[in-house]
Design an enzyme around this catalytic site. Structure first.
Site, PDB file in Angstrom:
ATOM      1  N   GLY A   1       0.867  -1.190   0.000  1.00 41.85           N
ATOM      2  CA  GLY A   1       0.000   0.000   0.000  1.00 41.85           C
ATOM      3  C   GLY A   1       0.896   1.230   0.000  1.00 41.85           C
TER       4      GLY A   1
ATOM      5  N   ASP B   1       7.458   4.665  -3.457  1.00 43.54           N
ATOM      6  CA  ASP B   1       7.035   4.950  -2.079  1.00 43.54           C
ATOM      7  C   ASP B   1       8.257   5.156  -1.185  1.00 43.54           C
ATOM      8  OD1 ASP B   1       4.474   4.435  -3.043  1.00 43.54           O
ATOM      9  OD2 ASP B   1       4.649   2.305  -2.572  1.00 43.54           O
TER      10      ASP B   1
HETATM   11  O1  RIB Z   1       3.386   1.472  -4.773  1.00 44.91           O
HETATM   12  C1  RIB Z   1       3.368   0.083  -4.546  1.00 44.91           C
HETATM   13  C2  RIB Z   1       2.073  -0.332  -3.946  1.00 44.91           C
HETATM   14  O2  RIB Z   1       1.037  -0.086  -4.873  1.00 44.91           O
HETATM   15  C3  RIB Z   1       1.983  -1.795  -3.622  1.00 44.91           C
HETATM   16  O3  RIB Z   1       2.487  -2.117  -2.338  1.00 44.91           O
HETATM   17  C4  RIB Z   1       0.525  -2.117  -3.801  1.00 44.91           C
HETATM   18  O4  RIB Z   1      -0.159  -2.250  -2.596  1.00 44.91           O
HETATM   19  C5  RIB Z   1      -0.043  -0.985  -4.679  1.00 44.91           C
HETATM   20  O5  RIB Z   1      -1.061  -0.265  -4.137  1.00 44.91           O
END
Ligand code: RIB
Length: 315
Positions: free
Chosen positions: A40, A253
């Protein structure tokens, strides 16, 4: 003292499978090596920020199912405050079905589940976490109106906002005036600005578009090549780090979580971007979303190993 970061975003159970290629419509393709991994975008950014030294609060929601408690427990193990995260009895936890190709690239089908239940009212309830934070990190894994409310609260409190506009959805125009730093990748910048972003010149034009829409610091992530930035000091590119790519899931992320932490620490933007590039590269060099996210020592070790005088170039 550690900087304080609030993350408003999604938390997912990632179901990762290896595949030789993507299936065609109507085709069943045999994959292998299924693994369940916490992920996420919001949760990944929160975990990165915690691993590189920030004090982190996560605002989000999971479902009342097998996965929800595990996702929250996982964040708590990282030292993240989850007291403003909720468990929704009606929804399933966010789930992402990820096909991982031999090149390390992936395709993701994301079922948002409980992430869609994160409401503006829930964010109001987390006002104190946003007020005491040095920076609020937001993405688009929760409803756009919720993201907007978080940004408004941050602005009222004088808290900076780092906006990673992924996955691109909803009407983003009201959000730009509340955004201190935006960090789309090239394809997101292309969708948002409505212009092609295939080279540095076009990336600069996209960054100008964000500045014209009131964003103070416009960043365009360029994958392994690094990132370009446009702010009051002009346009620069901060080159990336070289690693063997295993799985790019979570690399963006890691970039955002690391960038937000260094900016909150008061680092100059070029330094913060070099750190973020190194964090993103480390995440791409390992499997999975949260298992791949680096610690501060690991990021600094990569930076020391690939030290370069011309990391930052004016454009
Ligand atoms: O950015 C990567 C994430 O995008 C993954 O961990 C997955 O959950 C998706 O939402």
């Amino acid at each position: 003292m550690a900087v304080r970061i609030a993350v408003l975003g999604d938390s997912n159970q990632d179901f990762v499978m290896r595949a030789e290629r993507m299936p065609r419509p109507g085709e069943t393709l045999v994959g292998s090596d299924l693994q369940l991994v916490p992920g996420g975008k919001g949760a990944n950014q929160a975990v990165t920020a915690a691993r590189v030294g920030a004090e982190v609060t996560f605002i989000g929601s999971v479902g009342d199912d097998l996965m929800g408690p595990r996702l929250l427990a996982n964040l708590e193990r990282e030292g993240i405050d989850t007291s403003f995260a909720t468990t929704d009895p009606q929804a399933h936890s966010g789930s992402a079905f990820i096909a991982l190709l031999p090149s390390g690239e992936n395709s993701i089908l994301h079922c948002m589940g409980a992430n869609l239940e994160v409401s503006p009212e829930q964010v109001e309830g987390a006002r104190e976490a946003i007020e005491r934070a040095d920076i609020l990190l937001v993405q688009l894994g929760v409803p756009p109106e919720t993201v907007l409310r978080g940004m408004e609260l941050a602005e009222e409190a004088g808290t900076s906002v780092l906006f990673d506009p992924a996955p691109v959805r909803g009407d983003l125009d009201p959000m730009w005036p509340h955004t201190t730093v935006a960090c789309p990748n090239e394809s997101e910048a292309e969708v948002i600005t409505g212009r092609p972003v295939t080279d540095l010149r076009e990336a600069c034009a996209a960054a100008r578009w964000f500045r014209e829409h009131s964003v103070e610091v416009a960043i365009v992530k360029l994958g392994a090549r690094g990132a370009m930035v446009l702010d009051d000091d002009g346009a620069r590119i901060v080159r990336g780090y070289v690693v063997d790519v295993v799985d790019t899931t979570g690399a963006g992320d890691a970039f955002a979580g690391a960038l937000g932490t260094r900016l909150a620490e008061g680092a100059p933007v070029e330094e913060a971007l070099a750190f973020a590039n190194a964090a993103g590269a480390m995440a791409a060099a390992r499997f999975g979303a949260q298992p791949s996210l680096p610690t501060r020592d690991e990021v600094e070790a990569l930076m020391a190993e690939q030290k370069s005088e011309d990391r930052v170039q004016g454009l």
